[in-house]
Write a protein that holds these residues in place. Structure first.
Motif, PDB file in Angstrom:
ATOM      1  N   ALA A 143      44.579 -91.181-118.771  1.00 20.52           N
ATOM      2  CA  ALA A 143      44.381 -90.106-118.106  1.00 20.52           C
ATOM      3  C   ALA A 143      43.359 -88.918-119.504  1.00 20.52           C
ATOM      4  CB  ALA A 143      44.672 -89.044-117.392  1.00 20.52           C
ATOM      5  N   GLU A 144      44.234 -88.750-120.583  1.00 18.40           N
ATOM      6  CA  GLU A 144      43.746 -88.045-121.511  1.00 18.40           C
ATOM      7  C   GLU A 144      42.245 -88.091-122.605  1.00 18.40           C
ATOM      8  OE1 GLU A 144      44.844 -85.621-125.898  1.00 18.40           O
ATOM      9  OE2 GLU A 144      45.805 -88.297-125.459  1.00 18.40           O
TER      10      GLU A 144
ATOM     11  N   LEU B 172      42.875 -80.125-126.360  1.00 20.97           N
ATOM     12  CA  LEU B 172      43.486 -79.910-125.267  1.00 20.97           C
ATOM     13  C   LEU B 172      44.718 -79.108-125.223  1.00 20.97           C
ATOM     14  CD1 LEU B 172      44.093 -81.542-122.745  1.00 20.97           C
ATOM     15  CD2 LEU B 172      46.100 -82.969-123.827  1.00 20.97           C
ATOM     16  N   VAL B 173      44.192 -77.963-123.826  1.00 16.49           N
ATOM     17  CA  VAL B 173      45.217 -77.051-123.061  1.00 16.49           C
ATOM     18  C   VAL B 173      46.568 -77.017-122.415  1.00 16.49           C
ATOM     19  CG1 VAL B 173      45.633 -74.113-122.787  1.00 16.49           C
ATOM     20  CG2 VAL B 173      43.708 -75.397-123.843  1.00 16.49           C
ATOM     21  N   ASP B 174      46.189 -78.383-121.756  1.00 18.28           N
ATOM     22  CA  ASP B 174      47.728 -78.625-120.966  1.00 18.28           C
ATOM     23  C   ASP B 174      46.908 -80.143-119.867  1.00 18.28           C
ATOM     24  OD1 ASP B 174      49.423 -77.900-118.707  1.00 18.28           O
ATOM     25  OD2 ASP B 174      47.650 -78.007-117.387  1.00 18.28           O
TER      26      ASP B 174
ATOM     27  N   THR C  84      37.573 -75.893-120.216  1.00 16.70           N
ATOM     28  CA  THR C  84      36.981 -77.159-118.808  1.00 16.70           C
ATOM     29  C   THR C  84      38.184 -77.875-118.171  1.00 16.70           C
ATOM     30  OG1 THR C  84      34.910 -76.882-120.454  1.00 16.70           O
ATOM     31  CG2 THR C  84      35.305 -78.746-118.719  1.00 16.70           C
ATOM     32  N   ALA C  85      37.849 -77.406-117.234  1.00 11.91           N
ATOM     33  CA  ALA C  85      39.430 -78.373-116.190  1.00 11.91           C
ATOM     34  C   ALA C  85      38.870 -79.156-115.541  1.00 11.91           C
ATOM     35  CB  ALA C  85      39.689 -77.407-114.883  1.00 11.91           C
ATOM     36  N   VAL C  86      39.310 -80.503-115.896  1.00 10.93           N
ATOM     37  CA  VAL C  86      39.127 -81.890-115.612  1.00 10.93           C
ATOM     38  C   VAL C  86      40.329 -82.281-114.533  1.00 10.93           C
ATOM     39  CG1 VAL C  86      38.632 -84.623-116.197  1.00 10.93           C
ATOM     40  CG2 VAL C  86      37.970 -82.041-118.036  1.00 10.93           C
ATOM     41  N   SER C  87      39.174 -82.979-113.782  1.00 15.18           N
ATOM     42  CA  SER C  87      40.509 -83.545-112.760  1.00 15.18           C
ATOM     43  C   SER C  87      40.310 -85.187-112.698  1.00 15.18           C
ATOM     44  CB  SER C  87      40.189 -83.530-110.941  1.00 15.18           C
ATOM     45  OG  SER C  87      41.415 -84.136-110.266  1.00 15.18           O
TER      46      SER C  87
ATOM     47  N   ALA D 134      43.469 -82.292-116.667  1.00  7.94           N
ATOM     48  CA  ALA D 134      43.860 -81.349-117.665  1.00  7.94           C
ATOM     49  C   ALA D 134      42.881 -79.851-118.381  1.00  7.94           C
ATOM     50  CB  ALA D 134      43.191 -82.273-118.567  1.00  7.94           C
ATOM     51  N   THR D 135      43.629 -79.404-119.266  1.00  9.81           N
ATOM     52  CA  THR D 135      42.783 -77.538-119.025  1.00  9.81           C
ATOM     53  C   THR D 135      42.388 -78.038-121.586  1.00  9.81           C
ATOM     54  OG1 THR D 135      43.428 -76.838-117.654  1.00  9.81           O
ATOM     55  CG2 THR D 135      41.978 -75.245-119.295  1.00  9.81           C
TER      56      THR D 135
END
Length: 191
Positions: A110-111, A130-132, A161-164, A181-182
């Protein structure tokens, strides 16, 4: 009563020097006389018992084994602005004790997909951090299963940037895992 700082031997390993506690009550470490890892034989026996033995043990301690492991599992399918699709196969190298995809491998994949997806909208002139990373494990991915891993940008601004990411079975389309992921975007430092 035995002396707590006596020498002990672990079956199949070199002689160990142990000391359970110091006079102040602090625990001390265990190491072999020659500086080698005394637990290596036990770890290798565990890998053999779960079907993950590799006769080239030194490969597991190489600096970038993490990338090699994931690259053999993950194959890129499509890349376009704001979206990346990859295929992943559940191989013994990334399987857990029960034969399914290991939870840590799910997060690592995922990362990687989230980073690739973020890079489709954030230029190389910015670093991303990567923050979260949030994971939802909905169902197991069985051994030898082929998965579709879809990454999509949900929102991209000047600094965030936010990713699903979704993991689905290739044959049935069943949703197995989801991830969010943020990333923080920052300009490269100029020296």
């Amino acid at each position: 009563m035995a002396n707590p700082s006596s020498k002990a031997t672990v079956p199949g390993s070199r002689e160990l020097q142990t000391s359970s506690t110091s006079p102040g009550g602090a625990a001390t470490s265990t190491k072999s006389d020659d500086g080698a890892n005394p637990y290596e034989p036990r770890v290798m026996d565990f890998f053999k018992s779960v079907g993950m033995h590799d006769p080239n043990v030194e490969n597991y301690s190489s600096r970038d084994f993490y990338s090699n492991l994931l690259c053999n599992t993950l194959k890129t399918h499509t890349v376009r602005r704001g979206h990346v699709t990859c295929f992943a196969t559940v191989t013994p190298a990334v399987a857990n004790y029960f034969g399914g995809l290991h939870g840590g491998a799910v997060a690592a994949i995922a990362e990687r997909v989230a980073i690739a997806t973020t890079r489709t909208v954030v230029g190389e002139d910015k670093e991303i951090f990567l923050v979260d990373l949030g994971m939802s494990y909905l169902s197991a991915a069985p051994k030898d299963a082929e998965l579709i891993v879809d990454g999509a940008v949900v929102k991209s601004g000047r600094n965030i940037t936010a990713v699903s990411i979704e993991f689905k079975m290739k044959k049935t389309g069943k949703l197995l895992f989801t991830s969010r992921a943020t990333f923080h975007n920052s300009p490269l430092a100029k020296l």
